[in-house]
Design a protein around this motif. Structure first.
Motif, short mmCIF file in Angstrom:
data_model
loop_
_atom_site.label_atom_id
_atom_site.label_comp_id
_atom_site.label_asym_id
_atom_site.label_seq_id
_atom_site.Cartn_x
_atom_site.Cartn_y
_atom_site.Cartn_z
N VAL A 177 -0.45 2.36 -4.65
CA VAL A 177 -1.85 2.81 -4.67
C VAL A 177 -2.19 3.44 -6.02
O VAL A 177 -3.26 3.17 -6.60
CB VAL A 177 -2.11 3.80 -3.53
CG1 VAL A 177 -3.47 4.48 -3.71
CG2 VAL A 177 -2.05 3.09 -2.18
N ALA A 178 -1.29 4.28 -6.53
CA ALA A 178 -1.53 4.92 -7.84
C ALA A 178 -1.60 3.86 -8.95
O ALA A 178 -2.50 3.89 -9.80
CB ALA A 178 -0.44 5.93 -8.14
N THR B 158 0.81 -1.22 0.00
CA THR B 158 0.00 0.00 0.00
C THR B 158 0.85 1.28 0.00
O THR B 158 0.45 2.30 0.55
CB THR B 158 -0.93 0.01 1.23
OG1 THR B 158 -0.14 -0.12 2.42
CG2 THR B 158 -1.95 -1.10 1.15
N SER B 159 2.01 1.21 -0.61
CA SER B 159 2.81 2.43 -0.76
C SER B 159 2.09 3.39 -1.71
O SER B 159 1.17 3.01 -2.43
CB SER B 159 4.20 2.09 -1.31
OG SER B 159 4.09 1.58 -2.63
N ALA B 160 2.54 4.65 -1.70
CA ALA B 160 1.90 5.66 -2.55
C ALA B 160 1.97 5.25 -4.02
O ALA B 160 0.98 5.39 -4.77
CB ALA B 160 2.56 7.02 -2.35
N ALA B 161 3.11 4.73 -4.44
CA ALA B 161 3.27 4.31 -5.84
C ALA B 161 2.35 3.14 -6.16
O ALA B 161 1.72 3.08 -7.23
CB ALA B 161 4.72 3.94 -6.11
#
Length: 503
Positions: A452-453, A447-450
């Motif tokens: 998630v995107a 669930t890192s920002a990358a």
């Protein structure tokens, strides 16, 4: 049997058709303004919704009712609206719809609480359910010459298909530079101008003789549509949700009973001969299923542009302009000229394939692509717009061709119901597929920002791939079912029943 007070408003039962009213093209402008109001209002508040939520203190759970209240009342009451237009007269119902829609919009713009806004949106949907079928029925009876009919339905199809995208642009501009309330206020002056132009529309008295509203049919038909539309709106909770499944089952059962009741009723809400027509049924499927992909696309592109690409609301609206332009060109300039020369299926089926090709391009979306708009979004929107425009115009024209004048409102209500239910299904179904695909992706990649995107865009592309399949299947169905040519002008003018309905 319908009777009119002006010789040019409808064709008499016997004899040659009269010369058409010279004001009919200005009348089409008035009808176009009303249709734009109805379609535009389904999306204009989408971009404004975050601002409205913050201003009125809406909860996340309640904010969906700004959209759902409109789609529920609109989609659920269309059959009643179409039949009332047949009974009372299309121009009279059209004018009442404009007045009610304008007042409801003013009430929504001035709303001081979420409850008032929800009620105003419901009233907008109610009057739109009277306005939309009356508008389409007026076009059906005003334009009987095949070439003129093609041009008129080209304009109507362009507004029906492109109005939603125009709503996104208008919503972005009004929200960013004025206030979210203007997304509702703007309808009132447009409705007023259209109301003043109603003198250009033909007068009609509606059905003469003993007439009564088919109350059991109204309750069953509208109740079934309401249940199905509401189930679609709640599908974000999952298709295995008990309430969603219960509503879908209830809607199907009510519509099945509705069919049985209508077969035995002397003055049915929806004469079944309007429905059991091969070409008309195929056209209604083309309208409904094409909207599944189109409204799903609006949802995903709005979030992709604003969340992934960080576009402003105005820039997001501007980004949709190629899609709108494609729909207008496809409906008005391509389909409007080709349809009088060929069978509708030879236009609708290839157009669905073109739209599917545009959707296929969007399956290549990624979060950090350089030049993604020019490489993917622009060509995809042009293809989708041209395809959908070339579907909507001939499908709407064919679905209302050959219908007796006193049943034009019922046929028009069917077309609008197909469009509304198809759009609701598209948003609910594709959003559920997208959310599920994103969830599965995050389980595997964290669930890192990358992640998630990437997972969010992955969900979009999976849902868009399903849209491609739906459009291709619809193309096959259209090619198989829509095997008729729109009737010639004299035949259309004299039609008392659809000329290809099985006995």
């Amino acid at each position: 049997m319908p009777q009119t007070s002006e010789p040019n408003s409808e064709v008499p039962e016997t004899g040659a058709p009269p010369s058409p009213d010279s004001r009919r093209w200005w009348g089409l402008v008035v009808i176009g303004m009303a249709q734009l109001l109805v379609v535009l209002d389904a999306t204009i508040v989408n971009i404004a919704l975050p601002s409205a939520q913050a201003d009125l203190g809406m909860s996340d759970a309640d904010r969906q009712w700004v959209i759902t209240a409109y789609t529920l009342s609109f989609g659920g009451l269309l059959l009643v609206g179409g039949r009332v237009a047949d009974f009372l007269g299309r121009r009279r119902v059209f004018m009442a719809g404009l007045v009610g829609f304008g007042l409801a919009s003013a009430l929504g713009g001035a709303a001081a609480s979420p409850g008032i806004l929800f009620a105003a949106r419901a009233f907008q949907g109610l009057f739109a359910a009277a306005l939309a079928p009356a508008a389409l029925a007026l076009i059906t009876t005003m334009f009987t010459d095949p070439r003129e009919r093609g041009k008129a339905f080209g304009v109507y199809g362009a507004l029906s298909g492109g109005g939603a995208a125009i709503g996104l642009l208008a919503g972005g501009v009004l929200t960013e530079y004025l206030d979210w309330r203007w997304c509702l206020y703007v309808n009132t002056p447009i409705a007023l101008v259209a109301l003043l132009g109603c003198t250009l529309l033909p007068r009609d008295r509606g059905t003469t003789g003993p007439s009564k509203l088919d109350l059991p049919g109204a309750l069953l038909g509208c109740g079934g549509l309401l249940a199905i539309v509401y189930a679609f709106s709640r599908a974000e909770h999952g298709w295995d949700d008990t309430l969603v499944l219960g509503l879908l089952l209830l809607g199907v059962v009510m519509l099945a009973v509705f069919t049985l009741v209508e077969r035995r009723t002397g003055q049915p809400m929806l004469p079944l001969r309007v429905v059991v027509h091969r070409g008309r049924g195929g056209s209604l499927l083309a309208v409904a299923l094409s909207q599944v992909g189109l409204f799903g696309l609006f949802l995903f592109m709005t979030y992709y542009l604003q969340v992934i690409l960080d576009y402003s609301p105005v820039l997001t609206g501007v980004a949709f302009l190629p899609l709108t332009a494609g729909i207008v060109v496809g409906a008005s300039f391509i389909a409007g000229r080709i349809l009088p020369r060929t069978q509708p299926r030879f236009l609708i089926a290839p157009a669905l394939v073109v739209a599917a090709l545009g959707m296929t391009i969007l399956t290549g979306l990624e979060p950090g692509m350089d030049g993604v708009y020019l490489k993917l979004l622009l060509p995809a929107q042009i293809l989708i717009g041209l395809g959908i425009g070339c579907v909507m115009m001939p499908a709407m024209s064919t679905a209302t061709a050959g219908v007796a004048p006193h049943e034009a409102g019922a046929a028009a209500a069917l077309v609008n119901s197909a469009q509304q239910v198809g759009g609701s299904l598209g948003v609910a179904l594709l959003n559920t597929i997208s959310t599920s695909a994103t969830s599965d992706y995050l389980k595997e990649h964290g669930t890192s920002a990358a992640a998630v995107a990437e997972g969010t865009v992955h969900g979009y592309t999976v849902a868009i791939a399903l849209s491609v399949g739906i459009l291709l299947v619809t193309a096959l169905l259209a090619a198989a079912l829509i095997n008729t040519r729109p009737p010639s002008a004299p035949a259309a003018a004299r039609a008392e029943q659809p000329n290809e309905v099985p006995s």
